[in-house]
Design an enzyme around this catalytic site. Sequence first.
Site, PDB file in Angstrom:
ATOM      1  N   ASN A  12      -1.633   5.173   9.030  1.00 54.19           N
ATOM      2  CA  ASN A  12      -1.299   4.409   8.495  1.00 54.19           C
ATOM      3  C   ASN A  12      -0.953   3.571   7.463  1.00 54.19           C
ATOM      4  OD1 ASN A  12      -4.196   2.921  10.068  1.00 54.19           O
ATOM      5  ND2 ASN A  12      -3.386   1.337   8.987  1.00 54.19           N
ATOM      6  N   ASP A  13      -1.423   2.580   6.671  1.00 56.15           N
ATOM      7  CA  ASP A  13      -0.331   2.071   5.487  1.00 56.15           C
ATOM      8  C   ASP A  13      -1.006   3.290   3.972  1.00 56.15           C
ATOM      9  OD1 ASP A  13      -1.738  -1.090   5.899  1.00 56.15           O
ATOM     10  OD2 ASP A  13      -0.889   0.140   7.045  1.00 56.15           O
TER      11      ASP A  13
ATOM     12  N   TRP B 275      -5.590   4.294  16.081  1.00 54.85           N
ATOM     13  CA  TRP B 275      -6.247   3.522  14.808  1.00 54.85           C
ATOM     14  C   TRP B 275      -7.533   3.275  15.252  1.00 54.85           C
ATOM     15  CZ3 TRP B 275      -9.177  -1.018  15.028  1.00 54.85           C
ATOM     16  CH2 TRP B 275      -8.813  -1.814  12.848  1.00 54.85           C
TER      17      TRP B 275
ATOM     18  N   GLU C  33       0.376  -9.290   5.243  1.00 54.99           N
ATOM     19  CA  GLU C  33      -0.420  -8.363   5.515  1.00 54.99           C
ATOM     20  C   GLU C  33       0.806  -7.701   3.977  1.00 54.99           C
ATOM     21  OE1 GLU C  33      -2.274  -6.956   8.750  1.00 54.99           O
ATOM     22  OE2 GLU C  33      -0.313  -6.092   9.281  1.00 54.99           O
TER      23      GLU C  33
ATOM     24  N   ASP D  13       2.290  -9.517  10.032  1.00 56.97           N
ATOM     25  CA  ASP D  13       1.182  -8.848  11.263  1.00 56.97           C
ATOM     26  C   ASP D  13       2.367  -9.867  12.696  1.00 56.97           C
ATOM     27  OD1 ASP D  13      -2.334 -10.041  11.631  1.00 56.97           O
ATOM     28  OD2 ASP D  13      -0.500  -7.845  12.202  1.00 56.97           O
TER      29      ASP D  13
END
Lengths: 649, 181
Positions: free
Chosen positions: A129-130, A154, A308, A341
């Site tokens: 992910n990020d 995740w 976020e 989010d």
Amino acid sequence: MVDTRPFLPVSSSDGSNPSEPLANGRKPMKALLSIFFGLLAVGLLAALLTSNNGSDFVTENEHDPLASSTTTTKSEPLRPLSRGPAAGVSEKSNRLFADENTVAFPWNNSMLSWQRTAFHFQPERNWMNDPNGPLFYKGWYHFFYQYNPHAPVWGDIVWGHAVSKDLIHWLHLPLAMVADHTYDKSGVWTGSATFLPDGKIVMLYTGSNAQAVQVQNLAYPADHSDPLLINWIKYSGNPVLVPPPGILSKDFRDPTTAWLTSEGKWRFAIGSKVNKTGVALVYDTKDFINYEKLDGFLRAVDGTGMWECVDFFPVSKTGENGLDTSVNTPDVKHVMKVSLDDDRHDYYTVGTYHEKNVTFVPDDLTIDVGIGLRYDYGVYYAAKTFYDQNKNRRVLWGWIGESDSEAADLQKGWASVQSIPRTVLLDKKTGTHLLQWPVQEIDSLRLNSYEFNHVSIQAGSVVPLEVGPATQLDIIAEFKIEKEALEKATGSNVTFSCSSSGGAKERGALGPFGLLVLADDSLSEQTPVYFYIAKGSDGNLKTFFCNDQSRSSVASDVNKQIYGSMVPVLKGENLSLRVLVDHSIIESFAHGGRTVITSRVYPTRAIYGAAKLFLFNNATEAGVSASLKIWQMNSAFIRPYPNLDNKSR
Amino acid sequence: MKNTFSLALLQLSFCFTFFALTHISALELHGHGASLIETTCQRTPFYNLCVSTLRSDPRSSGADVAGLARIGADKLKAKATATLRQITALLKVTKDPNLTTALRECVDYYNAIVKYDIPEAVEAVVKGDPKFGVEGATDAANEADACGRGFKNQPRFPIYDSNKVVHDLSAVVASIVQLLL
């Protein structure tokens, strides 16, 4: 005489009046009975009112509420859910199933393996992910990322690591950081890098600690002379920051790169929320070990929810270069970006940073932080920029998730890619938008090219473009629409939006027109990337840029939404676009990157040699001409770093 | 005698009212716990299933919304695991080839639910990144749905009820986790 008045014991005399003389036996009896039945009625009523709350449990099932009987009858079909917000809540994100009569597509390995990209960053398998801590150091670009080493979903998050000389050809390195301390035992989450004046690197990152509290930790390279920065050391005094008073233990994550204040302190922001108000907390530090929380917030916006991956950086009002994060001169604007989010979208706002009172003021409050422009109107989240001192540019990374079913992700064994890194600049012409453009190094992947000049596409027609294989392409195109058609068209005050429109098959006077990407010969599968011009009742033209997934695949278990937004078109500008096609990802840029859409598509037929490219014009009243240059794109051959001693994958 | 009788009636009626009143106030005292379950379940698509499931776990009376989400996920895991066992047991005795195919596919879907979706949802709730919890629970519902669709053209759907509970409860958990965003 005997005292005939009743002497009532203490316990039962609650305010009633027993002292009525009993002249005659009958009357009190009637009175008592009526009192009795009256109270009985009250009692029954009370019992009735309170019973509804309690007995659903009992009446619903005689035994375990989750027990099921052994009936073999079939009742109404189950309702399928979209993969984003659950049923009953706003369906803004992925809408997975068209209706309940569709079947999960029988994906085979040929279709699934085709989906892997040729020149976008992705690990060899599993979940990503990020983007984390991107930086340039001693000749190498470094990229870190949130990674699950165990599954294509995740979880168990650690930091993956890769290096490249040119932001395109990546080599995988061992995991940079794993969950091996109490302060990140539950997850090594997102963080950012800051360069110290002596050239050393510090990394601030969020750890989910052993009690699942979100804390901030300090890490730095174990050996600053290692250009590959393979090993990292975590500061022995971690965590350096814990959630402050008023902030919940699970609303404190994703610290930004720090910038220098005029007092010589380092300052950074970290997103959070207070009830439903998204906020950015600010801290000052001299040594990245001791911190001073500043009062208030850099910015706070009601109703936006948790912020976020906050990003905060300067952009030049005049120049064409990127700026170091610490620059704060008068010829500079600041950009504040948040990942919401609540809706899985990234928003940015241009404004002014006031260092003295530690605030960010948007230029336009109607497009404040979290409610304004998006980096990307498709699948794009958790984006992060860094200042590339190698080429004096600000480079943007963004996480692109999957839009197919989770079952397919499990079958293919991986999920998520990163966008091609983009340069970010303030659009001097509009002053309100940022321009994003793939880094120039991607041009090195271009192989043979095909040029088409002034191809005329009449209203309601499709023109095939012979370019050979059409799954790895770089397309640069310019469109011209008949001027008379623009003037003649009748305006209306019907508002248009890509997402609520009928997509590319909904015909308007002045659109849609553009490209059909990843289409098969019969056009049973096609992904239109197009412009739509809407004329208002005041005669003003508004141009929209859309990406229509509704017929991107005959499979029904993939996202079928239509993405897009308005794109500002200034006088004298031709409609221009650039599209990168790389198997299951399409990145499209309108007007030099003023409006960008990234989408994931999963055709079943328009794959390998069967994928083709077309021009189309579905307008009713306007002819369009297009000039294009199209390149076949080579693979970036992303693979593990060769001959590494301590390969620990 | 008459006096005693009327006395007794009066006492009885007072006791009755008192009982009714204290019954109400007892519910008011526990009102916070019961009403959080109720208000939370009202925001899910299957209210009754939600309420009965949460109430069946003693941890629910003092739980906050994150705690309720955790309880829902635990219950879902138990139900999905039991359903998977049910499916594999059926596979051993089924002779109909169409039924066997559909059941085998459901094994795959339920493995995904138990091995990936529910652990993802639990981890997301426990660690505070709820959007992945919504995704995990929604994925579980979709897997159950996909399993069910394999029986569309079959005369019998032996696991219909269990599968429906798994689907509906997944949707409930997804909705509760959504509230944590």
